[in-house]
Design a protein around this motif. Structure first.
Motif, PDB file in Angstrom:
ATOM      1  N   SER A   1       1.737  17.806  -4.292  1.00 41.28           N
ATOM      2  CA  SER A   1       0.487  17.948  -3.301  1.00 41.28           C
ATOM      3  C   SER A   1      -0.523  16.606  -3.704  1.00 41.28           C
ATOM      4  CB  SER A   1      -0.392  19.069  -3.269  1.00 41.28           C
ATOM      5  OG  SER A   1      -1.249  18.938  -2.511  1.00 41.28           O
ATOM      6  N   GLN A   2      -0.903  16.509  -4.851  1.00 41.72           N
ATOM      7  CA  GLN A   2      -1.799  15.460  -5.328  1.00 41.72           C
ATOM      8  C   GLN A   2      -1.343  14.117  -5.264  1.00 41.72           C
ATOM      9  OE1 GLN A   2      -4.813  16.055  -6.414  1.00 41.72           O
ATOM     10  NE2 GLN A   2      -4.860  13.716  -6.462  1.00 41.72           N
ATOM     11  N   ALA A   3       0.181  13.807  -5.362  1.00 48.49           N
ATOM     12  CA  ALA A   3       0.849  12.669  -5.275  1.00 48.49           C
ATOM     13  C   ALA A   3       0.958  12.254  -3.809  1.00 48.49           C
ATOM     14  CB  ALA A   3       2.144  12.724  -6.099  1.00 48.49           C
ATOM     15  N   TYR A   4       1.079  12.995  -3.165  1.00 49.81           N
ATOM     16  CA  TYR A   4       1.241  12.941  -1.519  1.00 49.81           C
ATOM     17  C   TYR A   4      -0.003  12.346  -1.015  1.00 49.81           C
ATOM     18  CZ  TYR A   4       1.172  13.499   3.377  1.00 49.81           C
ATOM     19  OH  TYR A   4       1.038  13.299   4.936  1.00 49.81           O
ATOM     20  N   TYR A   5      -1.333  13.004  -1.478  1.00 55.06           N
ATOM     21  CA  TYR A   5      -2.637  12.655  -0.786  1.00 55.06           C
ATOM     22  C   TYR A   5      -2.867  11.167  -1.442  1.00 55.06           C
ATOM     23  CZ  TYR A   5      -4.077  17.347   1.015  1.00 55.06           C
ATOM     24  OH  TYR A   5      -3.926  18.274   1.673  1.00 55.06           O
ATOM     25  N   ASN A   6      -2.507  10.858  -2.724  1.00 55.44           N
ATOM     26  CA  ASN A   6      -2.916   9.537  -3.155  1.00 55.44           C
ATOM     27  C   ASN A   6      -1.998   8.400  -2.520  1.00 55.44           C
ATOM     28  OD1 ASN A   6      -4.473  10.674  -5.082  1.00 55.44           O
ATOM     29  ND2 ASN A   6      -2.813  10.938  -6.797  1.00 55.44           N
ATOM     30  N   LEU A   7      -0.751   8.978  -2.216  1.00 55.31           N
ATOM     31  CA  LEU A   7       0.079   7.809  -1.424  1.00 55.31           C
ATOM     32  C   LEU A   7      -0.425   7.814   0.028  1.00 55.31           C
ATOM     33  CD1 LEU A   7       3.660   8.969  -2.752  1.00 55.31           C
ATOM     34  CD2 LEU A   7       2.286   6.720  -3.291  1.00 55.31           C
ATOM     35  N   SER A   8      -0.791   8.755   0.823  1.00 51.26           N
ATOM     36  CA  SER A   8      -1.135   8.666   2.106  1.00 51.26           C
ATOM     37  C   SER A   8      -2.247   7.932   2.361  1.00 51.26           C
ATOM     38  CB  SER A   8      -0.842  10.213   2.794  1.00 51.26           C
ATOM     39  OG  SER A   8      -1.809  11.020   2.042  1.00 51.26           O
ATOM     40  N   SER A   9      -3.386   7.920   1.475  1.00 45.63           N
ATOM     41  CA  SER A   9      -4.308   7.490   1.616  1.00 45.63           C
ATOM     42  C   SER A   9      -4.577   6.023   1.217  1.00 45.63           C
ATOM     43  CB  SER A   9      -5.612   8.134   0.592  1.00 45.63           C
ATOM     44  OG  SER A   9      -5.295   8.242  -0.622  1.00 45.63           O
ATOM     45  N   SER A  10      -3.477   5.564   0.752  1.00 44.48           N
ATOM     46  CA  SER A  10      -3.513   4.049   0.439  1.00 44.48           C
ATOM     47  C   SER A  10      -2.675   3.560   1.694  1.00 44.48           C
ATOM     48  CB  SER A  10      -2.550   3.912  -0.877  1.00 44.48           C
ATOM     49  OG  SER A  10      -2.567   2.460  -1.190  1.00 44.48           O
ATOM     50  N   VAL A  11      -3.452   2.497   2.361  1.00 41.90           N
ATOM     51  CA  VAL A  11      -2.703   1.744   3.429  1.00 41.90           C
ATOM     52  C   VAL A  11      -2.490   0.444   2.866  1.00 41.90           C
ATOM     53  CG1 VAL A  11      -3.034   1.095   5.857  1.00 41.90           C
ATOM     54  CG2 VAL A  11      -3.948   3.189   4.966  1.00 41.90           C
ATOM     55  N   ASN A  12      -1.227   0.066   3.206  1.00 40.74           N
ATOM     56  CA  ASN A  12      -0.759  -1.446   2.805  1.00 40.74           C
ATOM     57  C   ASN A  12       0.049  -1.824   3.984  1.00 40.74           C
ATOM     58  OD1 ASN A  12      -1.567  -0.622  -0.013  1.00 40.74           O
ATOM     59  ND2 ASN A  12       0.415  -0.358  -0.781  1.00 40.74           N
ATOM     60  N   LEU A  13      -0.528  -3.020   4.494  1.00 40.58           N
ATOM     61  CA  LEU A  13       0.268  -3.847   5.477  1.00 40.58           C
ATOM     62  C   LEU A  13       0.968  -4.813   4.916  1.00 40.58           C
ATOM     63  CD1 LEU A  13       0.179  -4.054   8.675  1.00 40.58           C
ATOM     64  CD2 LEU A  13      -1.424  -5.620   8.356  1.00 40.58           C
ATOM     65  N   GLU A  14       2.202  -4.712   5.371  1.00 40.41           N
ATOM     66  CA  GLU A  14       3.243  -5.747   4.759  1.00 40.41           C
ATOM     67  C   GLU A  14       4.070  -6.609   5.949  1.00 40.41           C
ATOM     68  OE1 GLU A  14       6.062  -3.913   2.017  1.00 40.41           O
ATOM     69  OE2 GLU A  14       6.956  -2.912   3.881  1.00 40.41           O
ATOM     70  N   HIS A  15       4.461  -7.531   5.572  1.00 46.35           N
ATOM     71  CA  HIS A  15       5.587  -8.139   6.483  1.00 46.35           C
ATOM     72  C   HIS A  15       6.916  -8.116   6.130  1.00 46.35           C
ATOM     73  CE1 HIS A  15       4.097 -11.393   3.901  1.00 46.35           C
ATOM     74  NE2 HIS A  15       5.358 -11.549   3.576  1.00 46.35           N
ATOM     75  N   ILE A  16       7.847  -8.025   7.092  1.00 44.10           N
ATOM     76  CA  ILE A  16       9.218  -7.980   6.660  1.00 44.10           C
ATOM     77  C   ILE A  16      10.072  -9.106   7.536  1.00 44.10           C
ATOM     78  CG2 ILE A  16       9.461  -5.615   5.869  1.00 44.10           C
ATOM     79  CD1 ILE A  16      10.129  -4.684   8.459  1.00 44.10           C
ATOM     80  N   ASN A  17      11.155  -9.419   7.092  1.00 47.74           N
ATOM     81  CA  ASN A  17      11.957 -10.579   7.841  1.00 47.74           C
ATOM     82  C   ASN A  17      11.116 -11.759   8.195  1.00 47.74           C
ATOM     83  OD1 ASN A  17      14.203  -8.652   7.779  1.00 47.74           O
ATOM     84  ND2 ASN A  17      13.384  -7.517   9.691  1.00 47.74           N
ATOM     85  N   LEU A  18      10.186 -12.251   7.364  1.00 48.41           N
ATOM     86  CA  LEU A  18       9.322 -13.375   7.557  1.00 48.41           C
ATOM     87  C   LEU A  18      10.400 -14.687   7.552  1.00 48.41           C
ATOM     88  CD1 LEU A  18       6.380 -14.015   8.098  1.00 48.41           C
ATOM     89  CD2 LEU A  18       6.259 -14.696   5.692  1.00 48.41           C
ATOM     90  N   PRO A  19      10.534 -15.372   8.605  1.00 47.97           N
ATOM     91  CA  PRO A  19      11.087 -16.588   8.776  1.00 47.97           C
ATOM     92  C   PRO A  19      10.699 -17.771   7.773  1.00 47.97           C
ATOM     93  CG  PRO A  19      10.594 -16.011  10.901  1.00 47.97           C
ATOM     94  CD  PRO A  19       9.760 -15.210   9.994  1.00 47.97           C
ATOM     95  N   LYS A  20      11.301 -18.543   7.454  1.00 45.44           N
ATOM     96  CA  LYS A  20      11.013 -19.628   6.529  1.00 45.44           C
ATOM     97  C   LYS A  20      10.197 -20.622   7.383  1.00 45.44           C
ATOM     98  CE  LYS A  20      15.021 -19.724   3.274  1.00 45.44           C
ATOM     99  NZ  LYS A  20      16.176 -20.495   2.870  1.00 45.44           N
ATOM    100  N   GLY A  21       9.116 -21.049   6.706  1.00 51.84           N
ATOM    101  CA  GLY A  21       8.171 -21.981   7.374  1.00 51.84           C
ATOM    102  C   GLY A  21       7.060 -21.289   7.940  1.00 51.84           C
ATOM    103  N   VAL A  22       7.202 -19.910   8.029  1.00 48.98           N
ATOM    104  CA  VAL A  22       6.184 -19.154   8.631  1.00 48.98           C
ATOM    105  C   VAL A  22       5.106 -18.719   7.403  1.00 48.98           C
ATOM    106  CG1 VAL A  22       5.354 -17.055  10.024  1.00 48.98           C
ATOM    107  CG2 VAL A  22       7.230 -18.441  10.526  1.00 48.98           C
ATOM    108  N   ASN A  23       3.911 -18.763   7.574  1.00 49.32           N
ATOM    109  CA  ASN A  23       2.890 -18.703   6.517  1.00 49.32           C
ATOM    110  C   ASN A  23       1.987 -17.474   7.125  1.00 49.32           C
ATOM    111  OD1 ASN A  23       3.555 -20.913   4.470  1.00 49.32           O
ATOM    112  ND2 ASN A  23       3.134 -21.803   6.227  1.00 49.32           N
ATOM    113  N   ILE A  24       1.712 -16.559   6.166  1.00 45.28           N
ATOM    114  CA  ILE A  24       0.860 -15.373   6.367  1.00 45.28           C
ATOM    115  C   ILE A  24      -0.220 -15.140   5.357  1.00 45.28           C
ATOM    116  CG2 ILE A  24       2.327 -13.811   5.398  1.00 45.28           C
ATOM    117  CD1 ILE A  24       1.851 -12.019   8.098  1.00 45.28           C
ATOM    118  N   LEU A  25      -1.458 -14.776   5.952  1.00 41.76           N
ATOM    119  CA  LEU A  25      -2.812 -14.159   4.925  1.00 41.76           C
ATOM    120  C   LEU A  25      -3.181 -12.819   5.598  1.00 41.76           C
ATOM    121  CD1 LEU A  25      -4.462 -17.385   3.803  1.00 41.76           C
ATOM    122  CD2 LEU A  25      -3.029 -15.867   2.552  1.00 41.76           C
ATOM    123  N   TYR A  26      -3.697 -11.896   4.796  1.00 45.49           N
ATOM    124  CA  TYR A  26      -4.487 -10.783   5.411  1.00 45.49           C
ATOM    125  C   TYR A  26      -5.726 -10.407   4.835  1.00 45.49           C
ATOM    126  CZ  TYR A  26       0.508  -9.378   5.892  1.00 45.49           C
ATOM    127  OH  TYR A  26       1.880  -9.461   6.111  1.00 45.49           O
TER     128      TYR A  26
END
Length: 806
Positions: A397-422
């Motif tokens: 229960s405690q681990a789930y609350y810790n994981l679900s309250s953390s929001v991490n935006l990430e990219h997948i399948n980023l092509p070569k030559g494309v740059n990204i910042l958040y």
């Protein structure tokens, strides 16, 4: 002392400048710190702006096509006017900054400057709870962008945790012999786990898997009897196995308890377990486990460490994990003895791709090991498990609350030559930007906003349209981003076999001609067979055509960028500079063959002199004349007539003041190197000579007038040429202060020495009195010589035969 917090995102300041600023800052006191910091900030901004302007002036390289121009730098544009370039000027000079092209006469509507595009294709509003048919926690869902190489574009992404989002929990347990007590408790705690998860969401499914290790030496005992029953003593255990999917994910609690209750403990030989093998198969065998597009939790329970890549060599297993599912019909990992254990990096990649969040429930003896493992696996948690797993419900229960309250935006399948910042805007950090795609402590129905910055490199122009996805780790919703490179010019003036190109000997587009075979030149006017030699383009004294700074076309030089002249002998970057900019920058002038050609508002060798007079005009409320009528305006600065000062636009009469007022600042700067004229004392006080005199030496001198201005006391001679300064309030006070300090120090030292002497005298007198009293008492004491009744002499005497006395 606090320091100046100076930051300018576009400034390019060398380490030398920063060290210089730091050195200055370390010398200032607290009272003047704010003022100095403000000056430093303004100086840095001015420096960075001038550097940026200088750099932008040179970023546009010599390109022969519009496409190459717009790919070279985001600030470069192309002039498509037909007759823009002049004789001897290369078509590559069409590529420049917008300001430069306008100043050179290119019309605004003929400037090709492709602009990027950001369009939201799909944007379903965010959900408040999971009762809706379609749950949306990430918005938008689809974006389309046209990007020019090097040009940064931004768009926003929103995420909001919906209440009651479904959960899939897969319980993966170590069934080696040391986990015997834990298995018994897990059989009883199944309903408690579901009951706790039902507090979070109505939709919960639970599954169960178990693992031991590879069934070969040296991991398990391969003797037949030990393979049948690996447990010690006479206990009955099940044979060892690598990994088994006991129960796929289900909402049937009764079935879960039945399957888990039927499980029995097993055993192995060495200390580490095959847990990574089990986690890997549980992640890649999506259909066997039954994972859905919901929150996926994998609880890993063990009391020992794990084998990893390379350990399989002990058993002769060299083949690395292939990343595929190898479960048979019974749910067992039947290829365990063929493939090596997975590496931590490979496991992290597989778990992230599958959006599975592992929860490591381990005992205190191995807690530090799994904490190190959790650091390299995104969105994972570690909890301390009691020896009998009795606290596993609270741990999950405690681990789930810790994981679900953390929001991490990430990219997948980023092509070569494309740059990204958040940039993250988190609820608990109001108006604070974080250069990361993550926020922590996010509550249910609390919205998080991210600003995504994208830009592409020139090399992506060859690949065409590209796409990638953005998602919040731990959730299966995705934002699909389609990118179309903006690498070509759409000039809308294309003419096939245009008359502009020497009567149809070439195709016209974007202001330039593309000649057919056999012709060359700006307008395809030169037959190649007639102008095959470059001899006509070689200047006397030079060995290279066009001095190596251009091309010979039709017997004439077409110069590269920044060069000009009949033979490209002129360097258009060799002019004088003002504020680090060539000819003061494009707004002031341009360099032509080593000489600055200034715009109408500027003059001077470096176009450093402004013809504007606004800074010379008297402010409102005065006579309104230029320089108050007592001077002339040169380069937008007042040059005052004799007797007036330029500090206030010549409004203050210097000669109208008394001699004391006139010479006060010169007296201070020459005597003490302080005051308003200290930085310009030599120039401003060139006609003043100074003689330092003491108070005692001033008596009897034929002096006209004593001057007392603020804290300076001085005398001015009749010829007004020599200033005699009687230092009364500065140097003498300093001397008196020094004398006072020296006298005070000597007085304190003398007083301390006197105290020490008095102390030693008192101690000496006291010691002598005590000694005399002791002597007196000794003389009056009566001593009796008697035998000690407790003393007895020796009864045995031993002689050393090797010892002889003389």
């Amino acid at each position: 002392m606090s320091t100046c917090n100076i930051f300018h995102p576009s400034s390019k300041i060398s380490l030398l400048h920063l060290l210089f600023i730091e050195e200055i800052s370390s010398e200032i006191n607290m009272k003047s710190e704010i003022l100095v910091c403000s000056v430093l900030v303004l100086t840095i901004l001015k420096f960075s702006e001038s550097q940026e302007s200088a750099s932008q002036a040179d970023v546009c390289k010599h390109t022969l096509s519009c496409a190459d121009c717009i790919r070279s730098h985001p600030s470069c544009v192309w002039c498509s006017s037909k007759n823009f370039t002049k004789g001897g000027e290369s078509e590559g000079s069409r590529c420049a900054t917008r300001l430069e092209l306008i100043q050179r006469g290119c019309q605004e509507d003929l400037i090709i400057d492709p602009r990027g595009l950001i369009r939201t294709v799909k944007n379903i509003s965010l959900s408040d709870n999971a009762d809706q048919e379609v749950i949306t926690q990430l918005a938008p869902q689809k974006m389309y962008l046209k990007l020019r190489p090097g040009k940064k574009e931004k768009f926003k992404v929103q995420f909001k945790r919906a209440e009651g989002y479904p959960i899939d929990l897969y319980y993966l347990m170590d069934l080696s012999y040391s986990m015997k007590d834990d298995l018994e408790n897990v059989k009883k705690l199944g309903s408690d786990i579901l009951q706790e998860l039902h507090k979070i969401t109505k939709s919960v499914r639970i599954g169960f898997g178990s693992f031991v290790d590879k069934t070969v030496l040296p991991y398990v005992n391969t003797i037949a009897s030990q393979l049948r029953n690996p447990c010690p003593r006479v206990e009955s255990c099940q044979p060892p196995f690598s990994y088994r999917n006991v129960l796929p994910l289900t909402s049937n609690l009764t079935l879960f308890q039945e399957r888990v209750s039927a499980e029995n403990i097993s055993g192995n030989v060495d200390q580490p377990e095959g847990g990574l093998d089990a986690m890997f198969q549980a992640a890649v065998c999506m259909d066997h486990i039954g994972w859905k597009n919901v929150t996926r939790l994998l609880v890993y329970a063990s009391d020992d460490v794990f084998h990893m890549a390379g350990d399989g060599k002990l058993a002769g297993i060299y083949m690395p994990t292939d990343g595929h599912c190898h479960l048979n019909q019974n749910g067992e990992y039947f290829q365990s003895n063929i493939y090596d254990y997975p590496s931590v990096g490979h496991l992290s990649q597989i778990l992230t791709a599958a959006n599975i969040q592992p929860i490591f429930a381990v005992t205190s003896s191995v807690l530090s090991t799994y904490q190190a493992l959790s650091e390299v696996i995104p969105k994972s948690a570690v909890g301390e498990l009691k020896e009998d797993s009795s606290n596993v419900v609270n741990l999950i229960s405690q681990a789930y609350y810790n994981l679900s309250s953390s929001v991490n935006l990430e990219h997948i399948n980023l092509p070569k030559g494309v740059n990204i910042l958040y940039d993250s805007y988190c609820p608990d950090l109001t108006n604070v930007k974080q250069i990361k795609g993550q926020c922590s402590g996010v509550k249910i129905n609390q919205m998080v906003e991210f600003e995504v910055t994208l830009w592409i490199d020139e090399k992506i122009c060859q690949d065409g349209k590209q796409s990638f996805q953005l998602r919040v780790l731990g959730f299966n919703e995705e934002l699909n981003v389609d990118i179309e490179p903006l690498c070509d010019c759409n000039c809308m003036d294309e003419e096939i076999f245009s008359s502009h190109c020497n009567g149809g000997r070439g195709n016209y587009s974007c202001g330039v001609c593309s000649c057919v075979d056999g012709y060359k030149g700006k307008h395809c006017e030169c037959p190649k067979d007639k102008y095959g030699s470059d001899a006509e383009c070689i200047m006397i004294g030079s060995a290279l055509p066009c001095n190596g700074r251009g091309r010979c076309e039709c017997g004439r030089c077409t110069c590269n960028a920044h060069f000009g002249g009949e033979y490209c002998e002129c360097d258009d970057t060799s002019c004088e500079r003002h504020d680090g900019l060539l000819c003061g920058g494009h707004s002031r002038g341009h360099c032509r063959c080593g000489t600055c050609k200034c715009t109408p508002n500027y003059t001077g060798n470096a176009c450093d002199c402004s013809l504007d007079t606004r800074e010379c005009e008297t402010p409102d409320g005065k006579d309104g004349k230029i320089c108050s009528g007592h001077g002339t305006c040169k380069c937008n600065k007042c040059v005052c007539d004799t007797g007036y000062q330029s500090s206030d636009r010549c409004s203050e009469c210097f000669q109208c003041r008394t001699p004391c007022q006139i010479y006060r600042d010169c007296a201070e700067c020459k005597a003490f190197n302080t005051g308003p004229l200290k930085d310009n004392c030599t120039t401003s006080c060139a006609n003043v000579s100074l003689t330092m005199v003491k108070h005692s030496d001033s008596a009897g001198k034929d002096l006209k007038e004593w001057c007392s201005e603020k804290d300076i006391t001085f005398l001015v001679t009749d010829d007004k040429d020599i200033v005699h300064i009687l230092v009364k309030t500065k140097q003498e006070i300093k001397d008196n202060t020094k004398s006072l300090i020296v006298g005070l120090v000597l007085g304190i030292a003398f007083f301390g020495l006197l105290l020490i002497i008095l102390y030693r005298i008192v101690v000496e007198v006291y010691d002598r009195k005590e000694y005399n009293r002791f002597v007196k008492a000794q003389k009056t004491e009566q001593w009796n010589d008697t035998q000690n009744p407790l003393f007895k002499s020796a009864t045995t005497t031993v002689l050393n035969p090797n010892f002889t006395q003389d």
